[in-house]
Enzyme design. Structure first.
Site, PDB file in Angstrom:
ATOM      1  N   LYS A   1      14.302  10.415   4.593  1.00 13.10           N
ATOM      2  CA  LYS A   1      15.628   9.956   4.989  1.00 13.10           C
ATOM      3  C   LYS A   1      16.473   9.371   3.866  1.00 13.10           C
ATOM      4  CE  LYS A   1      14.592   8.963   9.782  1.00 13.10           C
ATOM      5  NZ  LYS A   1      14.459   7.904  10.767  1.00 13.10           N
TER       6      LYS A   1
ATOM      7  N   ARG B   1      -7.116  -0.280  -5.381  1.00 11.52           N
ATOM      8  CA  ARG B   1      -6.585  -1.620  -5.660  1.00 11.52           C
ATOM      9  C   ARG B   1      -7.669  -2.572  -6.169  1.00 11.52           C
ATOM     10  NH1 ARG B   1      -2.121  -2.512  -0.790  1.00 11.52           N
ATOM     11  NH2 ARG B   1      -0.392  -1.611  -1.951  1.00 11.52           N
TER      12      ARG B   1
ATOM     13  N   GLY C   1       6.033  -0.969  -0.694  1.00 12.18           N
ATOM     14  CA  GLY C   1       7.283  -1.688  -0.469  1.00 12.18           C
ATOM     15  C   GLY C   1       7.812  -2.384  -1.721  1.00 12.18           C
TER      16      GLY C   1
ATOM     17  N   GLY D   1       3.606   4.916  -1.329  1.00 10.42           N
ATOM     18  CA  GLY D   1       2.435   5.433  -0.611  1.00 10.42           C
ATOM     19  C   GLY D   1       2.366   6.946  -0.541  1.00 10.42           C
TER      20      GLY D   1
HETATM   21  C1  3PG Z   1       0.994  -3.184   0.977  1.00 15.77           C
HETATM   22  O1  3PG Z   1      -0.050  -2.640   1.300  1.00 15.77           O
HETATM   23  O2  3PG Z   1       2.088  -2.587   0.929  1.00 15.77           O
HETATM   24  C2  3PG Z   1       0.937  -4.619   0.560  1.00 15.77           C
HETATM   25  O3  3PG Z   1      -0.375  -5.061   0.554  1.00 15.77           O
HETATM   26  C3  3PG Z   1       1.813  -5.474   1.429  1.00 15.77           C
HETATM   27  O4  3PG Z   1       1.377  -5.453   2.747  1.00 15.77           O
HETATM   28  P1  3PG Z   1       2.422  -5.746   3.920  1.00 15.77           P
HETATM   29  O5  3PG Z   1       3.368  -4.581   3.938  1.00 15.77           O
HETATM   30  O6  3PG Z   1       1.582  -5.859   5.167  1.00 15.77           O
HETATM   31  O7  3PG Z   1       3.126  -7.021   3.576  1.00 15.77           O
HETATM   32 MG    MG Z   2       3.579  -2.233   3.198  1.00 21.04          MG
END
Ligand code: 3PG
Ligand code: MG
Length: 402
Positions: free
Chosen positions: A198, A36, A378, A355
């Site tokens: 899931k 990142r 997310g 991820g």
């Molecule tokens: C992540 O790593 O998915 C982002 O930096 C967001 O972090 P968070 O899920 O803690 O809001």
């Molecule tokens: Mg996250």
């Protein structure tokens, strides 16, 4: 989508409050994956060369708000960021307040200030207007360069965009353009690969995707639930018996949109969830009672490869099997290599994110060879779900108001 781009603005001598996502994985003080930081820096360098003064704000982890737990200090990111930007950077031990403002005002053209963790302040995650107003004092222009945290309506991603002239940063633009070209205006045929444990966590993703792509390859534990809905025995396999209705609804939506859902026709069944566990390959409707499905079989994988062969866009989220343990990574690795082959041949645009997906592609050693791999987790999922992301919506609203 119309947003003001920072690259179109006059930035010389201006203080830019840049919302970055430098939330990198660490072990103690050591950064284990600096992706990142490394991706963020190249977009900043031309701005610095034009004389911008950067105030970089980011969160790191999820500290308990109001507790200054040093484990969450971002001072540890400073050396890596400094190296990536190719210049020294100043650090403010406070995120906002008079000292931070003074440090921002002391910046000369081309200089950089990093301030302490946004999430030390409870106002950040509450999208508190007072905290956002404090952040606004750190600069003349707000830049959101953090696509991966734009699914959060936080002070630094949402409220702040309404308080200063607001612009999209270079990395955020790159990310949005890559995702848009794969999902909204894909070259056809377009195929999505959706895996993971899931169905219940990806209902909205599947529902949105079947309306946009020509076929969805379904893998991972999620595929088991589809097979279960067809009456296949599950043995000890992971599956969600309460999601049979969901599966039917997704199938119906897919049929309505003319999207084909592709499931494994054969599966690899092991005695345990363990590397090199005793395993057999059987038809998808023949998992023995004392075994669990841990991967798509070779016949299914060959079929999936043939699908990829004829497509022009591949969008990938979620591994196909238990990719962390050998040999149950086989289907994931084969499709990853096929996707790369097609990318190299200029035959397909390949975009992946999430991820686990990035971990799987790293394992296959092919992350660099995809057209685009998003560092968002997310936010990438919510994008796939077709949701409006608060951080992006705020930039659009700001552009409209300007
Ligand atoms: C992540 O790593 O998915 C982002 O930096 C967001 O972090 P968070 O899920 O803690 O809001
Ligand atoms: Mg996250």
């Amino acid at each position: 989508m119309s947003m003001t781009r920072i690259t179109d603005m006059d930035v010389a001598g201006k203080r830019l409050v840049v919302r970055a996502d430098l939330n990198v994985p660490v072990e103690g003080a050591r950064i284990t994956d600096a992706t990142r930081i490394i991706r963020f820096a190249p977009g900043m360098r031309p701005l610095l060369e034009k004389g911008a003064r950067l105030v970089i704000v980011t969160h790191f982890g999820r500290p308990k708000a109001g507790v200054l737990d040093p484990a969450f200090s971002i001072e540890k990111l400073r050396p890596a960021l400094s190296e990536a930007l190719g210049r020294p950077i100043a650090f403010s031990e406070v995120t906002v307040g008079p000292e931070a403002v003074r440090a921002s005002e002391a910046l000369q053209d081309g200089e950089v200030l990093l301030v302490e963790n946004l999430r030390y302040d409870a106002g950040e995650t509450r999208n508190d207007p007072t905290f956002a107003a404090e952040l606004a004092k750190l600069g003349d222009i707000y830049v959101n360069d953090a696509f991966s945290v734009s699914h959060r309506a936080h002070a630094s991603t949402e409220a702040l965009a309404h308080l200063l002239p607001a612009a999209a940063g270079p990395l955020l633009m790159e990310e949005i353009e890559a995702l848009t070209s794969a999902l909204e205006t894909p070259k056809r045929p377009a195929v999505a690969i959706v895996g993971g444990a899931k169905v219940s966590s990806k209902i909205d993703v599947l529902r949105n995707l079947v309306a946009k792509v020509d076929a969805v390859i379904i893998g991972g534990g999620m595929a088991n639930t589809f097979l279960f809905a067809d009456g296949a025995p599950m043995g000890k396999s992971l599956h969600e018996a309460d999601q049979v209705q969901t599966v039917a609804a997704i199938r119906e939506a897919a049929a309505r949109r003319g999207c084909r859902l592709l499931l494994p026709t054969d599966v690899v069944c092991a005695t345990d969830f363990a590397a090199h566990a005793d395993n057999v390959t059987v038809a998808a409707d023949a998992c023995p009672e004392d075994r669990m499905i841990l991967d798509a079989g070779p016949e299914a994988t060959a079929g999936f490869e043939a699908e990829l062969e004829i497509c022009a866009t591949v969008l990938w989220n979620g591994p196909l099997g238990a990719f962390e343990i050998e040999p149950f990574d086989a289907a994931t690795m084969r499709l990853a290599r096929k996707a790369v082959e097609l990318t190299r041949a200029g035959q397909a645009v390949t975009v992946a994110g999430g991820g686990d997906t990035v971990a799987a592609l790293n394992k296959a050693g092919v992350t660099q060879d995809f057209t685009y791999v998003s560092t968002a987790g997310g936010a990438f999922l919510e994008w796939l779900e077709g949701k409006s992301l608060p951080g992006i919506a705020a930039l659009e609203a700001a552009a409209k108001a300007a």
